[in-house]
Design a protein around this motif. Sequence first.
Motif, PDB file in Angstrom:
ATOM      1  N   GLY A  98       0.802  -1.219   0.000  1.00 20.77           N
ATOM      2  CA  GLY A  98       0.000   0.000   0.000  1.00 20.77           C
ATOM      3  C   GLY A  98       0.832   1.264   0.000  1.00 20.77           C
ATOM      4  O   GLY A  98       1.820   1.384   0.740  1.00 20.77           O
ATOM      5  N   GLN A  99       0.434   2.216  -0.811  1.00 22.63           N
ATOM      6  CA  GLN A  99       1.175   3.464  -0.938  1.00 22.63           C
ATOM      7  C   GLN A  99       1.285   4.208   0.386  1.00 22.63           C
ATOM      8  O   GLN A  99       2.349   4.730   0.735  1.00 22.63           O
ATOM      9  CB  GLN A  99       0.492   4.352  -1.979  1.00 22.63           C
ATOM     10  N   SER A 100       0.195   4.264   1.139  1.00 23.35           N
ATOM     11  CA  SER A 100       0.212   5.054   2.370  1.00 23.35           C
ATOM     12  C   SER A 100       1.253   4.545   3.355  1.00 23.35           C
ATOM     13  O   SER A 100       1.893   5.335   4.066  1.00 23.35           O
ATOM     14  CB  SER A 100      -1.176   5.031   3.026  1.00 23.35           C
ATOM     15  N   ASP A 101       1.445   3.231   3.411  1.00 26.57           N
ATOM     16  CA  ASP A 101       2.459   2.667   4.310  1.00 26.57           C
ATOM     17  C   ASP A 101       3.862   2.835   3.745  1.00 26.57           C
ATOM     18  O   ASP A 101       4.809   3.145   4.465  1.00 26.57           O
ATOM     19  CB  ASP A 101       2.185   1.183   4.546  1.00 26.57           C
ATOM     20  N   ILE A 103       5.241   5.034   1.696  1.00 34.92           N
ATOM     21  CA  ILE A 103       5.876   6.362   1.652  1.00 34.92           C
ATOM     22  C   ILE A 103       5.943   7.016   3.030  1.00 34.92           C
ATOM     23  O   ILE A 103       6.495   8.104   3.183  1.00 34.92           O
ATOM     24  CB  ILE A 103       5.152   7.302   0.663  1.00 34.92           C
ATOM     25  N   ALA A 104       5.422   6.322   4.034  1.00 40.40           N
ATOM     26  CA  ALA A 104       5.543   6.820   5.408  1.00 40.40           C
ATOM     27  C   ALA A 104       6.911   6.453   5.981  1.00 40.40           C
ATOM     28  O   ALA A 104       7.640   5.626   5.418  1.00 40.40           O
ATOM     29  CB  ALA A 104       4.435   6.222   6.270  1.00 40.40           C
TER      30      ALA A 104
END
Length: 486
Positions: A98-101, A103-104
């Motif tokens: 998942g992108q949100s995870d 790039i965090a």
Amino acid sequence: MADYVPTAYRNSTNSPDWLNKGDNTWQMVSATLVGLQSVPGLVILYGSIVKKKWAINSAFMALYSFAAVWICWVTWAYHMSFGDKLLPFWGKAKPALGQSDLIAQSTLPATTHYYKGGDVVETPMVAPFYPQATMVYFQCVFAAITVILLAGALLGRMNIKAWMAFVPLWLTFSYTVGAFSLWGGGFLFHWGVIDYSGGYVIHVSSGISGFTAAYWVGPRAQADRERFPPNNVLLVLAGAGLLWLGWTGFNGGDPYSANIDSSMAVLNTHICASTSLLTWTTLDVIFFRKPSVIGAVQGMITGLVCITPGAGVVQGWAAIVMGILSGSIPWYTMMVIHKKWSLLQKVDDTLGVFHTHAVAGVLGGATTGLFAEPVLCNLFLPVTNSKGAVYGGVGGYQFVKQLVGASFIIGWNFVATSIICFVISLVIPLRIPDEELVIGDDAVHGEEAYALWGDGELYDTTRHSGDYNMQQVGVATGVTQDSVAR
């Protein structure tokens, strides 16, 4: 127009506060160096160190593993190794897609260390200054090389279809356990067992599992066991060179930062590897009257393996001592004990990974328990004030911890690998049929490594049903024997 920012640089102007571009760059470079150890490093080494008839099969085992581990890693295995705790030795499986995870900021959630197991934080959670995507990449290439190292014990006879099933199963039920236990916040991590960069997680596990799988798969053809010369020693050296220099990222990247500890780890890595190579070669000259090139490569590998669990926590003089030990003790187990111990004789460990990885890995972990320097330990370990036995105090307890940690990895890998091999054998034969063992690559893949003296110019269609034999390629391209003759 004066305020216009080119597209390529727009993200740089809005970077999050936690991002350290230097750390991110070094971690990506380190990951790539480790990846190059496998592809093309071990692909070249494996394809060259075996008989010509097994060159393709051996190289392909490495190449397949690299690809298969990637998909398993991002789908479920990364979080089993570095995610939230499920069991004291295992993380919870979930995708890392998942992108949100990704790039965090990267975090290893189970690594917050509490003082004596209480409520007071002794060491904060590991949270490097780069995105999670970088951590997933870095840890994936470590997982991949572990499986490929294990393959070294099985070259020249394992059914490639069985190997294709073995890789995801072993990654899931063996590698992830060691990785979480020692690195991801498992019980050995919090107890303070030192495995700086994989002496246990990677090398002891691959050495023990390789030896165990070799027992289950069975031996090579008798003719191959009696005589198994490398088909290209110069390319063995090329693969070994990639392995050696790639170890700069292997050990240098494990502080998760471009810091002073990473510099120490890189320097110690090359000191120990060089000392071990020279020690092994010297023993070859003393006892066999000739310096063996393959022996030198083995000595290089044992040195790299031995320094790995302690690369960033020992001093330079200790790296030399560890190099002398890693160039002599595995040499003795391989050249003397192996020839006298019936069990070692019975199990056909093709490249001797039991000696070069299991023995050298345990040796490295034990000597780390002796030589771990207090100041360097505080730069890396979750348990503060740790030190090796030679520094007195709690150092003797550290040595005991190292032995217990090795015992857990040995026991788990022996049992897990045995179960995996047994289950696979119920569905797919583990060993290539005897008639195909005589032929090698030509029977297993329908391809040969070198077109020498007519080899590979025209495959016998009575033996090949694949889509890539030369007659069919000739028809497809219009280039046939007749056209060549004309």
